[in-house]
Design an enzyme around this catalytic site. Structure first.
Site, PDB file in Angstrom:
ATOM      1  CB  CYS A 195     121.378 -42.436  -3.235  1.00  0.00           C
ATOM      2  SG  CYS A 195     119.729 -41.761  -3.513  1.00  0.00           S
ATOM      3  CG  HIS A 244     119.751 -37.487   1.515  1.00  0.00           C
ATOM      4  ND1 HIS A 244     118.838 -37.661   0.500  1.00  0.00           N
ATOM      5  CD2 HIS A 244     119.203 -36.553   2.350  1.00  0.00           C
ATOM      6  CE1 HIS A 244     117.794 -36.876   0.693  1.00  0.00           C
ATOM      7  NE2 HIS A 244     117.990 -36.195   1.811  1.00  0.00           N
TER       8      HIS A 244
END
Length: 507
Positions: free
Chosen positions: A215, A173
């Protein structure tokens, strides 16, 4: 033996003696060829990829928990590619929490797959740094080759020299300027780039390629990665967009029904499945970049940063090549299938809990637990969204707040100018909240990004600023065990340099 025969043998013997001496004085890789062999040799040289030095690799899965299955699956798959490509285990450093393969919810104990019909990619993977050893300190120390800075683990580092080539693959992430770790703190863009600069200054590599799945991955390099230190980075997404998981429940191709979580990530699957079937001796970094970019276009924008001149080099230089693919020819529109459906990276945990809820027996404890977890996550996100909106209104007014909170800096500019202030603010948030998920990292960092960089026309006085900060802390009431805990947090904030930092931000 006649004199005539003897006279013929002596010159021949002398010639052979001279040739043997000359051969001994030539470099070991130099080959003397007959004139008739020169054309054949030239043809062979065109297909050979001369690589001087050693190949090194660092593979990092920066998450834990079963619903993040895909990150460790990505890393294990990458290891198999490197191993088949000829890299030795002593030159591959693996970071993974290692809580997935033998997790109680794994339907195939001891096995990890990265494709719906794929085989086990977990077998044989080195466990260099696992559990709490997967942390930012060890990661940066491994990159620098600094054994004295390590805590736990195998002790393996990138002990590279000036002629060596390094490949780094990181899957996790991320948020603006930060990529996750299963333990706090996280990896910040400036710390990562500073480490790469130190590695370059030490003269301990010839070139380095960095593949990043996360991301907002572009924000780790945009505006701060120099183009003259021999580092070429490819990211799964731009500086302000999400990356995407794939091979998820309900997607196509369908995954085995016993799995409740995504098996891989868009970008990661794209470059690895390309590497699985192509001759990497002839396929260049640029060719893979273009192929991956085209395949992933349905989800995000694959980006490249740093020393772009390196992208003409063959992938073989960094990750080797499976000899079984030596006779294949790279075609950008190859046989690897396109993705027909994508899910946002930050929704992968929702997919997991929804699948658990959907598949549980009605009125069973398992179904009630899954429903509770799903609702808690959704409520948590709603609370954070509303909190960020309220903070924007408090700082900038109801008319400007929503606009400012969605503002971004122009392309090519670093995320922030004051990284220490960003870190301090994130630290405060994590201290108050105590835990964080993918969506929370992004929400907070987006808020900090625009607040730190926004050029405010009017400042407010110290009293108003203090009131605003206290009201911001009050938004996190649910996370304090007692009123005393909250007052201690406010006191700590106002009595330390962190207070000065936040005063600068909001005032």
């Amino acid at each position: 033996m006649s004199m005539m025969a003897s006279s013929r043998i002596l010159p021949l013997a002398l010639l052979l003696s001279v040739l043997s001496v000359a051969q001994a004085r030539l470099p070991s890789q130099t080959i003397i060829r007959l004139p008739s062999q020169q054309h054949e040799a030239a043809g062979q040289a065109e297909n050979e990829v001369p690589v001087v030095g050693t190949r090194w690799a660092v593979l990092v899965a920066g998450s834990k928990e079963y619903y993040n299955y895909r990150h460790q699956a990505d890393i294990c798959h990458a290891y198999q590619i490197l191993s088949k490509g000829g890299l030795r285990d002593e030159n591959i450093v693996v970071f993974m929490y290692d809580d997935i393969a033998n997790h109680p919810e794994n339907p195939r104990p001891g096995v990890i797959i990265n494709h719906p019909q794929g085989g086990d990619v977990y077998n044989g993977v080195p466990k260099d740094y696992t559990g709490e050893e997967v942390n930012v300190n060890n990661f940066l120390a491994v990159l620098l080759g600094n054994k004295t800075a390590l805590s736990g683990g195998s002790g393996k580092v990138v002990d590279s020299g000036p002629n060596d080539h390094i490949f780094v693959f990181y899957s996790d992430h991320g948020g603006p300027g930060v990529i996750g770790m299963p333990t706090k703190p996280y990896v910040y863009a400036n710390d990562l780039v500073d480490t790469l600069k130190k590695k370059h200054a030490a003269g301990s590599y010839k070139s380095l390629v960095f593949y990043l799945e996360a991301c907002d991955a572009g924000s780790m390099f945009e505006g701060i990665l120099p183009d003259d230190i021999g580092v070429y980075a490819i990211t799964a997404s731009g500086a302000d967009e999400g990356s995407w998981p794939t091979y998820c429940p309900g997607g196509y191709p369908s995954i085995p029904p016993e799995y409740d979580t995504c098996l891989g990530d868009f970008f990661s699957i794209a470059w690895m499945e390309d590497s699985d079937v192509n001759n990497l001796r002839t396929e260049s970094l640029e060719e893979q970049y273009n192929a991956v970019k085209k395949r992933v276009a349905i989800g995000s924008h694959v980006m490249q940063y740093g020393s772009l001149d390196l992208n003409v080099e063959p992938l073989f230089t960094y990750i080797g090549s499976n000899s079984a693919n030596d006779n294949t020819t790279f075609v950008e529109d190859n046989s690897v299938s396109s993705f027909s459906r994508a899910s946002n990276q930050r929704d992968a945990d929702l997919i997991y809990f929804w699948q658990k809820y959907r598949k549980s027996t009605e009125d069973s404890p398992e179904k009630n637990d899954a429903r509770k977890q799903l609702l808690e996550i959704m409520e948590h996100r709603s609370h954070l969204d509303n909190s960020m909106e309220l903070i924007g209104n408090l700082l900038f007014g109801s008319s400007k707040g929503p606009i400012i909170l969605k503002a971004t800096r122009e392309a090519g500019v670093p995320l922030v100018d004051d990284w220490s202030c960003l870190k301090s603010t994130v630290w405060l948030y994590l201290t108050l909240v105590g835990h964080v998920s993918a969506s929370l990292i992004n929400i907070l960092c987006c808020f900090i990004q625009v607040v730190i960089n926004w050029d405010r026309e009017n400042s407010i006085d110290l009293l108003q600023c203090t009131i605003i900060i206290v009201r911001i802390i009050n938004l996190f009431d649910n996370y304090f065990h007692s009123l005393a805990d909250k007052y201690n947090a406010i006191y700590h904030l106002l009595r330390t340099s962190l207070g000065d930092c936040l005063f600068k931000i909001v005032c």
